[in-house]
Design a protein around this motif. Structure first.
Motif, PDB file in Angstrom:
ATOM      1  N   UNK A  92       0.868  -1.162   0.069  1.00  0.00           N
ATOM      2  CA  UNK A  92      -0.057  -0.071  -0.022  1.00  0.00           C
ATOM      3  C   UNK A  92       1.039   1.263   0.056  1.00  0.00           C
ATOM      4  N   UNK A  93       0.312   2.480  -0.371  1.00  0.00           N
ATOM      5  CA  UNK A  93       1.126   3.575  -0.162  1.00  0.00           C
ATOM      6  C   UNK A  93       1.338   3.769   1.258  1.00  0.00           C
ATOM      7  N   UNK A  94       2.545   4.497   1.376  1.00  0.00           N
ATOM      8  CA  UNK A  94       2.890   4.951   2.860  1.00  0.00           C
ATOM      9  C   UNK A  94       3.281   6.377   2.915  1.00  0.00           C
ATOM     10  N   UNK A  95       2.773   7.057   3.838  1.00  0.00           N
ATOM     11  CA  UNK A  95       3.194   8.371   4.062  1.00  0.00           C
ATOM     12  C   UNK A  95       4.644   8.698   4.605  1.00  0.00           C
ATOM     13  N   UNK A  96       5.208   9.873   4.363  1.00  0.00           N
ATOM     14  CA  UNK A  96       6.492  10.167   4.902  1.00  0.00           C
ATOM     15  C   UNK A  96       6.580  10.110   6.366  1.00  0.00           C
ATOM     16  N   UNK A 126      -2.147  27.529   0.538  1.00  0.00           N
ATOM     17  CA  UNK A 126      -1.871  26.206   0.779  1.00  0.00           C
ATOM     18  C   UNK A 126      -1.453  25.931   2.130  1.00  0.00           C
ATOM     19  N   UNK A 127      -1.855  25.141   3.041  1.00  0.00           N
ATOM     20  CA  UNK A 127      -1.430  24.801   4.282  1.00  0.00           C
ATOM     21  C   UNK A 127      -0.162  23.855   4.411  1.00  0.00           C
ATOM     22  N   UNK A 128      -0.105  22.784   3.652  1.00  0.00           N
ATOM     23  CA  UNK A 128       1.002  21.761   3.726  1.00  0.00           C
ATOM     24  C   UNK A 128       0.926  20.768   2.547  1.00  0.00           C
ATOM     25  N   UNK A 129       1.830  20.145   2.350  1.00  0.00           N
ATOM     26  CA  UNK A 129       1.842  19.089   1.476  1.00  0.00           C
ATOM     27  C   UNK A 129       2.293  17.779   1.774  1.00  0.00           C
ATOM     28  N   UNK A 130       1.354  16.745   2.131  1.00  0.00           N
ATOM     29  CA  UNK A 130       1.705  15.419   2.283  1.00  0.00           C
ATOM     30  C   UNK A 130       2.218  14.698   1.165  1.00  0.00           C
ATOM     31  N   UNK A 131       2.674  13.570   1.342  1.00  0.00           N
ATOM     32  CA  UNK A 131       3.277  12.914   0.504  1.00  0.00           C
ATOM     33  C   UNK A 131       3.475  11.394   0.874  1.00  0.00           C
ATOM     34  N   UNK A 132       2.970  10.409   0.088  1.00  0.00           N
ATOM     35  CA  UNK A 132       3.003   9.053   0.208  1.00  0.00           C
ATOM     36  C   UNK A 132       3.633   8.386  -0.885  1.00  0.00           C
ATOM     37  N   UNK A 133       4.473   7.428  -0.863  1.00  0.00           N
ATOM     38  CA  UNK A 133       4.927   6.743  -1.878  1.00  0.00           C
ATOM     39  C   UNK A 133       4.565   5.467  -1.821  1.00  0.00           C
ATOM     40  N   UNK A 143       0.826   4.437  -8.673  1.00  0.00           N
ATOM     41  CA  UNK A 143       0.122   5.579  -8.776  1.00  0.00           C
ATOM     42  C   UNK A 143      -0.705   6.022  -7.618  1.00  0.00           C
ATOM     43  N   UNK A 144      -0.489   7.088  -6.934  1.00  0.00           N
ATOM     44  CA  UNK A 144      -1.123   7.416  -5.839  1.00  0.00           C
ATOM     45  C   UNK A 144      -2.255   8.799  -5.992  1.00  0.00           C
ATOM     46  N   UNK A 145      -3.564   8.522  -5.470  1.00  0.00           N
ATOM     47  CA  UNK A 145      -4.060   9.676  -5.237  1.00  0.00           C
ATOM     48  C   UNK A 145      -4.361   9.949  -3.873  1.00  0.00           C
ATOM     49  N   UNK A 177      -1.026  15.803  -5.768  1.00  0.00           N
ATOM     50  CA  UNK A 177       0.254  15.953  -5.563  1.00  0.00           C
ATOM     51  C   UNK A 177      -0.003  16.071  -3.866  1.00  0.00           C
ATOM     52  N   UNK A 178      -1.078  15.990  -3.171  1.00  0.00           N
ATOM     53  CA  UNK A 178      -1.350  15.947  -1.824  1.00  0.00           C
ATOM     54  C   UNK A 178      -1.203  17.127  -1.219  1.00  0.00           C
TER      55      UNK A 178
END
Length: 838
Positions: free
Chosen positions: A446-450, A467-474, A483-485, A508-509
């Motif tokens: 599964x996708x995993x957040x940083x 913009x408040x923040x950008x989260x990122x999952x890989x 491919x993550x949404x 892009x989160x």
């Protein structure tokens, strides 16, 4: 090198012939046999013909390194080829066995035989010194024992040292003491009182006997000098000190500190420590003792193979005339250091393993060995933690590397498995072997957040859509599976959907605000973000974003008292002296922190020399006495400012009337109390009764409030904390209001100076005519579950180290129950005046 090659070849043959049943043959011979002596008939014991011995190239390899045996190819006999000294091979060990490997070819076979070396009585008991000198005071009591030197016999069993004899005499007898190392220690015991004037010296002969046949013995002369006068012997705290040291201890290592005491006085009680006079050179070169402190340290190297233990005689001598000395023994046990590391042999190369391979799938075969013996040869194999592999024992130190958990190619496409073999020695020795295992792919990630949780700090009054923040999952998968949404998981914030506060870019989160935030309305909320891949079936994971709204100084102070909307006049007697209290200006600020710190100053006054206001408390007092020529009508404009940036302020106008005949109740009361007579006594009694009534009513009121608080809680267990401010931190934080909040797992404490009536319930009590402060604020309760966390956040929220003032008390009381926390803030409670009358 040649011996090592033979070992490797023997071990390799043993490995290749797994299906061969090893023959186990054991011979027993005495030590010191002549070269060429027959040990046994190998051909007969191994069921081999004499022709097979030559044709199949029978040979013998010793695992001890040195070749003590050979094979007579013509007779098939095992012969002694070198001198065998059991003491050199096995020391004091009870069992002495030499393992041999017999190798025959065509077909290849490996046999293991053992040759037991029996001890013969070829050593005599031997004392380290030929003469023992002992000084004994003539006043020593009958029955006193004096330790003697033990003899040493390298033989074992019945051939070792068995007993001692002492030359017959009327003064001394021989006694024995069992030491902890199993040895018998001879002691000389006084049987008859000594008289130096009759006999000043005694000569005895000590004999050590072994148990061999014939018996062998060794002798040592004992010379005893009888001393006069100084009649107290130094006595050690312990008769025997037992200490252990590791073989690899370094020079200077502390061993032990012995301590003796002498009942005499002066020089007769001063003690010097030393090793016994018969201490061998091996001890003197290895250890040293401080003659003043009795501390023993290591000054040489230890060798367990040479000495497994030391039995050291320690003497404490006083400085009297004659010298008196006491004795104790130090038993020093040496702990062996393991010096041979195990070896790991890979017998088969690992094959690639599918990611979905079942548990127990064999990956590789390995074998371990250690040329040490005993615990030092017992091997434990270990894999690094967290690997989906385990070792399954097979037979005779053979193991199979098998799968033991789920494999994940996206996480690890190839495992470099480091196998560690550790023996049971102390300290343990180990060796490592690296095995590479390739994993074939299966889609399962599964996708995993940083991060599992993010903290975002946002200033209030920001622009909507920022913009408040950008989260990122890989995702460790590839292709569509990677491919993550992103999407927002619906939840509630103050009964409103969180999607009305923020939205997230699905590609892009990036998280954007839907509108501007007001700290006074929303201080913190939580956003759950979901990341989902495009696999089939799709996999997802969540992350929590904690959004903290930061306060800005967007609220001006609000004056609560006196009301700026209602006209009021303050009446002041013209007889008022300097420091007379007129009123107290009270203001609050809806902001928090420094933005809510309030200060007061006089902005404009009819007569600036007449009135002053306290910068922090807002108390308005006279700076001087009122003069007759002062105007009856005075106007005072007070400016209230916060500590924010930019500064926000408000003003309030005070109208003051100077009048004659206005008296101060307290002064009148004191004047009347000073009048003598029955009337004054009655007034005193009335005042005491009134004071007691007010005190009882106050206690009843607090009791009722406490009972109501307890009834409203869900549990009877409460906890309280109380802190006060110090005089050193007189910052403008006199209008503090504590607000405890929680949003699910988010708990924080807010220290405000805001609108008290909007955040809490306010009460005003007139405690006495001279009370300087009478505000009581009860902040509305908020739920929490962790009192310690509240206190830690409270400490971090306030810049002051402590909360105490010189003229007032400010306290925060937190009452927590199971599942609920209530906060009370008591503002500026002055000390109730107590008058005592004579």
């Amino acid at each position: 090198v040649r011996n090592r090659d033979w070992r490797w070849r023997a071990l390799l043959w043993h490995f290749l012939m797994w299906t061969t049943v090893d023959a186990q043959t054991r011979y027993s011979i005495p030590e010191e046999l002549k070269q060429g002596s027959v040990v046994g008939n190998l051909a007969k014991d191994l069921s081999l013909g004499l022709s097979e011995i030559f044709e199949r190239k029978l040979r013998v390899a010793s695992e001890a390194g040195k070749q003590y045996f050979s094979v007579d190819a013509g007779k098939g006999e095992l012969l002694v080829s070198d001198r065998i000294d059991r003491e050199a091979l096995c020391g004091q060990s009870a069992n002495c066995v030499l393992p041999l490997q017999v190798v025959v070819e065509n077909p290849l076979q490996l046999h293991r035989i053992e040759v037991e070396i029996r001890d013969i009585n070829d050593n005599v008991p031997r004392f380290q010194t030929q003469e023992i000198k002992i000084k004994i005071p003539e006043s020593v009591a009958v029955g006193t024992r004096f330790p003697l030197e033990s003899a040493e016999d390298p033989d074992v069993g019945s051939n070792s040292l068995k007993t001692y004899t002492l030359m017959k005499n009327e003064y001394f007898s021989l006694k024995f003491k069992e030491a902890k190392n199993g040895k018998t220690v001879p002691e000389l015991m006084l049987e008859k009182s000594l008289d130096r004037e009759k006999m000043s010296t005694h000569q005895l002969l000590l004999t050590g006997l072994d148990g061999g046949n014939p018996i062998k013995s060794g002798t040592c002369k004992i010379l005893i000098n009888v001393l006069d006068n100084n009649d107290n012997v130094p006595i050690f705290n312990e008769k025997e000190y037992v200490v252990s040291l590791k073989e690899n201890s370094t020079k200077g290592t502390f061993v032990v500190r012995v301590k003796a005491a002498d009942a005499d006085e002066g020089v007769n009680s001063e003690i010097k420590y030393s090793f016994g006079s018969r201490t061998p050179e091996t001890v003197l070169s290895t250890f040293e003792i401080n003659e003043q402190t009795g501390q023993i340290v290591l000054k040489g190297a230890l060798d367990y193979e040479a000495f497994t233990s030391y039995l050291i005689d320690i003497t404490a001598k006083d400085k009297g005339v004659p010298e008196m000395e006491g004795h104790c023994q130090l038993q020093l046990d040496i702990e062996d250091v393991n010096d041979n590391a195990p070896e790991i042999v890979l017998t088969s190369k690992p094959s690639p393993v599918r990611e979905d391979a079942s548990h127990g799938t064999v990956v590789a075969l390995i074998k371990v060995k250690d040329i040490d013996s005993g615990n030092n040869s017992k091997i434990t194999l270990q894999l690094p933690n967290g690997l989906p592999f385990s070792l399954k024992p097979s037979f005779s130190n053979n193991y199979a590397l098998v799968t033991s958990g789920a494999l994940d190619r996206e996480n690890t496409s190839e495992y470099n498995i480091e196998i560690t073999a550790t023996d049971a020695g102390f300290p343990p020795l180990s060796s490592k072997k690296m095995i590479s295992v390739s994993i074939t792919d299966v889609n399962d990630n599964p996708p995993v957040f940083s991060q599992s949780a993010y903290n975002v700090y946002l200033k209030e009054n920001g622009v909507a859509g920022s913009i408040l923040y950008s989260v990122s999952a890989s995702d460790l998968d590839t292709g569509e599976n990677a491919k993550v949404s992103y999407s927002i998981v619906d939840s509630k914030v103050h009964d409103v959907s969180v999607s009305s506060y923020v939205y997230v870019n699905s590609e892009n989160g990036s998280i954007f605000s839907m509108h501007s935030f007001d700290y006074e309305k929303v201080k913190v909320f939580r956003v759950q973000v979901e990341a989902k891949d495009q696999g089939s079936p799709s996999l997802s994971s969540n992350a929590t974003v904690h959004v903290f709204i930061l306060d800005q100084n967007d609220n001006a102070p609000a004056v609560i008292y006196p009301s700026p909307h209602a006209a009021s006049h303050l009446r002041v007697p013209r007889s008022a002296k300097a420091g007379h209290l007129l009123t107290k200006v009270t203001a609050v600020d809806a902001d928090s922190g420094h933005n809510a710190w309030i200060s007061y100053k006089v902005a404009e006054a009819t007569d600036a020399s007449l009135f002053t206001i306290n910068l922090y408390t807002g108390e308005v007092r006279t700076k001087r006495a009122v003069y007759e020529h002062d105007d009856s009508s005075q106007k005072l404009i007070v400016e209230v400012k916060d500590d924010g940036e930019p500064v926000q302020s408000a003003t309030v106008t005070l109208s003051i009337l100077l009048e004659d005949g206005v008296s101060e109740p307290v002064l009148e009361l004191r004047h009347k109390a000073s009048e003598p007579g029955k009337k004054g006594g009655r007034i005193t009694l009335y005042l005491i009764v009134a004071l007691a009534s007010v005190s009882v009513l106050s206690l009843l009121t607090l009791l009722v409030l406490g009972v109501k608080c307890m009834k409203s809680s869900t549990s009877g267990a409460t906890c309280c904390v109380r802190r006060t401010l110090s005089d050193d931190d007189k910052k403008p934080n006199r209008n503090l209001h504590i607000q405890l909040n929680t949003d699910g797992p988010i708990k924080y404490v807010e220290v405000l100076g805001g609108d008290v009536m909007s955040q809490s319930h306010s009460f005003r009590s007139c405690m006495s005519p001279m009370s300087e402060y009478s505000d009581f604020t009860l902040v509305k309760p908020s739920s929490t579950t962790d009192f310690k966390e509240v206190i830690s956040v409270l400490d971090a929220s306030l810049p002051d180290s402590t909360w105490t003032f010189e003229s007032q008390q400010v306290s925060a009381t937190l009452v927590c129950t199971q599942g609920e926390l209530r906060a009370f803030h008591l503002i500026a409670i002055s000390t109730f005046p107590l008058f005592l009358f004579n």
